[in-house]
Scaffold this active site. Sequence first.
Site, PDB file in Angstrom:
ATOM      1  N   ALA A  45       0.826  -1.202   0.000  1.00 42.63           N
ATOM      2  CA  ALA A  45       0.000   0.000   0.000  1.00 42.63           C
ATOM      3  C   ALA A  45       0.866   1.259   0.000  1.00 42.63           C
ATOM      4  O   ALA A  45       0.575   2.226  -0.703  1.00 42.63           O
ATOM      5  CB  ALA A  45      -0.914  -0.020   1.220  1.00 42.63           C
ATOM      6  N   ASP A 258       9.941   2.241   0.700  1.00 38.80           N
ATOM      7  CA  ASP A 258       8.687   2.135  -0.055  1.00 38.80           C
ATOM      8  C   ASP A 258       8.457   3.386  -0.907  1.00 38.80           C
ATOM      9  O   ASP A 258       7.921   3.301  -2.014  1.00 38.80           O
ATOM     10  CB  ASP A 258       7.503   1.913   0.892  1.00 38.80           C
ATOM     11  CG  ASP A 258       7.586   0.563   1.593  1.00 38.80           C
ATOM     12  OD1 ASP A 258       8.216  -0.360   1.041  1.00 38.80           O
ATOM     13  OD2 ASP A 258       7.009   0.435   2.693  1.00 38.80           O
ATOM     14  N   SER A 290      10.814  12.178   1.865  1.00 33.77           N
ATOM     15  CA  SER A 290      10.004  11.409   2.823  1.00 33.77           C
ATOM     16  C   SER A 290      10.670  11.235   4.189  1.00 33.77           C
ATOM     17  O   SER A 290       9.994  11.003   5.177  1.00 33.77           O
ATOM     18  CB  SER A 290       9.640  10.037   2.235  1.00 33.77           C
ATOM     19  OG  SER A 290      10.703   9.119   2.412  1.00 33.77           O
TER      20      SER A 290
HETATM   21  N1  LIG Z   1      18.995   9.726   5.715  1.00 29.87           N
HETATM   22  C1  LIG Z   1      18.662   9.756   4.420  1.00 29.87           C
HETATM   23  N2  LIG Z   1      18.982  10.818   3.652  1.00 29.87           N
HETATM   24  C2  LIG Z   1      18.641  10.875   2.352  1.00 29.87           C
HETATM   25  N3  LIG Z   1      17.986   9.883   1.722  1.00 29.87           N
HETATM   26  C3  LIG Z   1      17.642   8.787   2.418  1.00 29.87           C
HETATM   27  C4  LIG Z   1      17.956   8.656   3.803  1.00 29.87           C
HETATM   28  N4  LIG Z   1      17.490   7.466   4.226  1.00 29.87           N
HETATM   29  C5  LIG Z   1      16.907   6.889   3.157  1.00 29.87           C
HETATM   30  N5  LIG Z   1      17.001   7.668   2.059  1.00 29.87           N
HETATM   31  C6  LIG Z   1      16.489   7.380   0.715  1.00 29.87           C
HETATM   32  O1  LIG Z   1      15.579   6.325   0.801  1.00 29.87           O
HETATM   33  C7  LIG Z   1      16.031   5.202   0.057  1.00 29.87           C
HETATM   34  C8  LIG Z   1      15.686   3.943   0.795  1.00 29.87           C
HETATM   35  O2  LIG Z   1      16.300   3.954   2.067  1.00 29.87           O
HETATM   36  P1  LIG Z   1      16.865   2.645   2.760  1.00 29.87           P
HETATM   37  O3  LIG Z   1      17.951   2.075   1.956  1.00 29.87           O
HETATM   38  O4  LIG Z   1      17.146   3.004   4.171  1.00 29.87           O
HETATM   39  O5  LIG Z   1      15.601   1.692   2.589  1.00 29.87           O
HETATM   40  P2  LIG Z   1      14.812   0.875   3.714  1.00 29.87           P
HETATM   41  O6  LIG Z   1      15.803   0.374   4.690  1.00 29.87           O
HETATM   42  O7  LIG Z   1      13.980  -0.114   3.012  1.00 29.87           O
HETATM   43  O8  LIG Z   1      13.939   2.003   4.321  1.00 29.87           O
HETATM   44  P3  LIG Z   1      13.083   1.908   5.652  1.00 29.87           P
HETATM   45  O9  LIG Z   1      13.662   2.966   6.513  1.00 29.87           O
HETATM   46  O10 LIG Z   1      11.730   2.190   5.185  1.00 29.87           O
HETATM   47  O11 LIG Z   1      13.256   0.503   6.189  1.00 29.87           O
HETATM   48  C9  LIG Z   1      17.521   5.404  -0.146  1.00 29.87           C
HETATM   49  O12 LIG Z   1      17.966   4.774  -1.320  1.00 29.87           O
HETATM   50  C10 LIG Z   1      17.595   6.918  -0.229  1.00 29.87           C
HETATM   51  O13 LIG Z   1      17.276   7.344  -1.524  1.00 29.87           O
END
Ligand SMILES: Nc1ncnc2c1ncn2[C@@H]1O[C@H](COP(=O)(O)OP(=O)(O)OP(=O)(O)O)[C@@H](O)[C@H]1O
Length: 311
Positions: A45, A258, A290
């Site tokens: 979602a 997501d 986000s």
């Molecule tokens: N601190 C940050 N600053 C800038 N961009 C970020 C940051 N954290 C995450 N992102 C963006 O979000 C994308 C996904 O983040 P991440 O690799 O942490 O995925 P995830 O671990 O699946 O996320 P989640 O926090 O939802 O578990 C990254 O590729 C980046 O583009």
Amino acid sequence: MTEEVSVVVVGSCMTDLVSQAPRLPKAGETIHGQKFFIGFGGKGANQCVQAARLGAKTAMVGKVGKDFFGNNYIQNFKDNGVYTAFVEQTSEAATGAASIIVNDAGENAIVIVAGANLLLGDEELQRAQATLETAKVLVCQLEISPHASLQALWMAQKSNVKTIFNPAPAIPDLHADFYKASDIFCCNESEAELLTGCPVATVEDAGRVGLELLNRGCVSVIVTLGPQGCVVLQSTDPTPKHIPTTKVTSVDTTGAGDSFIGALAFYISHYPTMPLEEMARRANLIAAVSVQTTGTQTSYPFKKDLPAELF
Ligand SMILES: Nc1ncnc2c1ncn2[C@@H]1O[C@H](COP(=O)(O)OP(=O)(O)OP(=O)(O)O)[C@@H](O)[C@H]1O
Ligand SMILES: *[C@@H]1O[C@H](CO)[C@@H](O)[C@H](O)[C@H]1NC(C)=O
């Protein structure tokens, strides 16, 4: 109406019930917290809502309960312009829910009851078949039965619909067919680590595990790296490409992955000839927005709030 749908997500809907308390309670203990809120979640979602907010015509294929949370979730999709004819309500199980307790140190304890999500199967996929097969992109994750995800990916692939597969939450013994059914296999560091058994601490590590995943049969692989952006690999040019992102002050990264995947689905559906690295660069920038406000879907940007050069 359904012929216009460009992005189809087959996946989960979860209601997040979040309590903030000074600490996590011990077994048998009752404590008082300072804040409670209900949020819309579930990886499927979330990805669907982000793609819709960027302007994609999206349809969700999912299952919720015939209950208050299920009714509310369908309304949430409608509020976001998501087509809901394939979000079914069942009386056999409750809407998926995540009970989350967050302490003052930011640590959490979570119980997820997938409920209705696990009842999504072949019948529902068949009802959505015509829409799925005429879409531009299908997105799947692993919060529903893996069998249903794989069926959906196969259905799309047979009709030349581009597939994005997000192996989350990761399972160590993921079936080999998932790789072959993925045009884009998109995971984060910990998922890449679990799937390959190799630690991922650096951009170089991400490139190395990305190549291993690519060699399992995907057309391309993206490993997301939080503030370091992501690494992109393509079977046509398997050299790992690091796509860095801008530095921002992150407030709450929940759901960033997501947001990234929803944005990617939007770009593939609207700009099919754009190089994947450019799509990843733009998806980085959307996910970066986000992380700068709290909540999951509440932090996802709308097209109108983003710079024109992203479109
Ligand atoms: N601190 C940050 N600053 C800038 N961009 C970020 C940051 N954290 C995450 N992102 C963006 O979000 C994308 C996904 O983040 P991440 O690799 O942490 O995925 P995830 O671990 O699946 O996320 P989640 O926090 O939802 O578990 C990254 O590729 C980046 O583009
Ligand atoms: C990767 O995503 C999973 C959800 O599938 C999450 O539990 C985990 O914390 C994420 N890992 C990183 C490094 O952000």
